[in-house]
Write a protein that holds these residues in place. Structure first.
Motif, PDB file in Angstrom:
ATOM      1  N   LEU A  97      -0.078   5.017  -2.132  1.00  0.00           N
ATOM      2  CA  LEU A  97       0.225   5.543  -0.793  1.00  0.00           C
ATOM      3  C   LEU A  97      -0.922   6.383  -0.232  1.00  0.00           C
ATOM      4  CD1 LEU A  97       3.969   6.379  -1.405  1.00  0.00           C
ATOM      5  CD2 LEU A  97       3.103   4.775   0.308  1.00  0.00           C
ATOM      6  N   GLN A 101      -1.686   4.769   3.326  1.00  0.00           N
ATOM      7  CA  GLN A 101      -1.337   5.512   4.550  1.00  0.00           C
ATOM      8  C   GLN A 101      -2.558   5.678   5.474  1.00  0.00           C
ATOM      9  OE1 GLN A 101       1.371   6.041   5.877  1.00  0.00           O
ATOM     10  NE2 GLN A 101       1.513   7.962   6.980  1.00  0.00           N
ATOM     11  N   GLN A 145       6.089   5.083   5.948  1.00  0.00           N
ATOM     12  CA  GLN A 145       5.324   5.450   4.755  1.00  0.00           C
ATOM     13  C   GLN A 145       5.213   6.967   4.618  1.00  0.00           C
ATOM     14  OE1 GLN A 145       2.250   1.913   3.547  1.00  0.00           O
ATOM     15  NE2 GLN A 145       1.397   3.618   4.619  1.00  0.00           N
ATOM     16  N   SER A 146       5.132   7.661   5.776  1.00  0.00           N
ATOM     17  CA  SER A 146       4.998   9.120   5.686  1.00  0.00           C
ATOM     18  C   SER A 146       6.272   9.714   5.070  1.00  0.00           C
ATOM     19  CB  SER A 146       4.690   9.731   7.055  1.00  0.00           C
ATOM     20  OG  SER A 146       5.825   9.736   7.883  1.00  0.00           O
ATOM     21  N   THR A 148       8.247   8.120   2.987  1.00  0.00           N
ATOM     22  CA  THR A 148       8.236   7.716   1.570  1.00  0.00           C
ATOM     23  C   THR A 148       7.372   8.696   0.769  1.00  0.00           C
ATOM     24  OG1 THR A 148       8.335   5.452   2.374  1.00  0.00           O
ATOM     25  CG2 THR A 148       7.836   5.725   0.044  1.00  0.00           C
ATOM     26  N   ILE A 149       6.222   9.084   1.355  1.00  0.00           N
ATOM     27  CA  ILE A 149       5.345  10.039   0.658  1.00  0.00           C
ATOM     28  C   ILE A 149       6.094  11.361   0.465  1.00  0.00           C
ATOM     29  CG2 ILE A 149       3.235  11.454   0.889  1.00  0.00           C
ATOM     30  CD1 ILE A 149       1.964   9.091   2.403  1.00  0.00           C
TER      31      ILE A 149
END
Ligand code: HEM
Ligand code: HEM
Length: 186
Positions: A97, A101, A145-146, A148-149
């Motif tokens: 990631l 990202q 994705q942010s 998920t991070i």
């Protein structure tokens, strides 16, 4: 503290990369949430450029960190079975990631026809034509994705704190520049 790690702990370089990444990723979220709420104007462009520049730095130091990891491998994990698998899988995902990202952010900027100017020093030349449809897809990936991070880091940090405060072993200490006082067994 040695630059390279040993059987007991991460070296100072790996630790530096780790905690610097935490600082930069935290700054990225603060900047991102601030910038998206700004009205259109020069301030917005300035803050977006800062977000993009720090993102490029995160991508670069993650590559350097992975190269360094080859020279100085992490200390062997004392965990077993499922716990070891979960720790490894989350580390692989976090590394992935940290590269994905920023990459998706760059693709988003390119397809939105905005340049990626790094700290006002140079521009990463665009390799994609502007596209409204692709821009939307990359923006959505960047957004999800942010989260998920954030979720993964929350799990990762809770696991580290659980090892330290509940299981009372040295998992957290070996990522800190202090002498481990606890047993290596987990
Ligand atoms: C690890 C690195 C990065 C993290 C953690 C990150 C995180 C975020 C977050 C949380 C948002 C707000 C999403 C929203 O609420 O809509 C955002 C937006 C954005 N990011 Fe990043 N980002 C990173 C790297 C980059 C890079 C390298 C670029 C471009 C070169 C970039 C370009 C953008 C753009 C253009 C937006 C605005 C999206 C929109 O307005 O829909 N990001 N980023
Ligand atoms: C308060 C926040 C954090 C704490 C307490 C923490 C703690 C730790 C600890 C104790 C380790 C060593 C685990 C082991 O020896 O098995 C570790 C490794 C790691 N952490 Fe974190 N961490 C935090 C934030 C982050 C963030 C924000 C990221 C990235 C987005 C991250 C990515 C990683 C990665 C990729 C590793 C694996 C290192 C390797 O073996 O190559 N951590 N973390």
């Amino acid at each position: 503290m040695k630059p390279k790690g040993d059987q007991e702990r991460y070296g100072i370089v790996a630790q530096g990369f780790h905690w610097l990444t935490l600082g930069l990723v935290a700054a990225m979220f603060a900047i991102a949430w601030y910038m998206t709420g700004l009205p259109l104007g020069p301030e917005k462009v300035k803050v977006y450029n800062l977000h993009k520049s720090i993102g490029v730095v995160i991508f670069t130091i993650t590559l350097l960190r992975l190269a360094w990891r080859q020279l100085s491998p992490p200390p062997p994990s004392g965990m077993n079975g499922l716990e070891r698998f979960a720790a490894r899988a989350s580390h692989v995902l976090l590394y992935l990631l940290l590269l994905l990202q920023p990459s998706v952010g760059i693709l988003h900027s390119w397809t939105a026809n905005f340049p990626v100017v790094v700290f006002g020093l140079f521009t990463i030349p665009s390799l994609m034509a502007p596209s409204e449809a692709l821009k939307k897809i990359f923006a959505a990936i960047h957004y999800w994705q942010s989260w998920t991070i954030l979720g993964l880091v929350a799990l990762h940090a809770s696991a580290a704190l659980r090892h330290h405060f509940l299981l009372r072993n040295d998992v957290l200490q070996r990522m800190l520049p202090i002498v481990p006082r606890r047993r290596r067994t987990r």
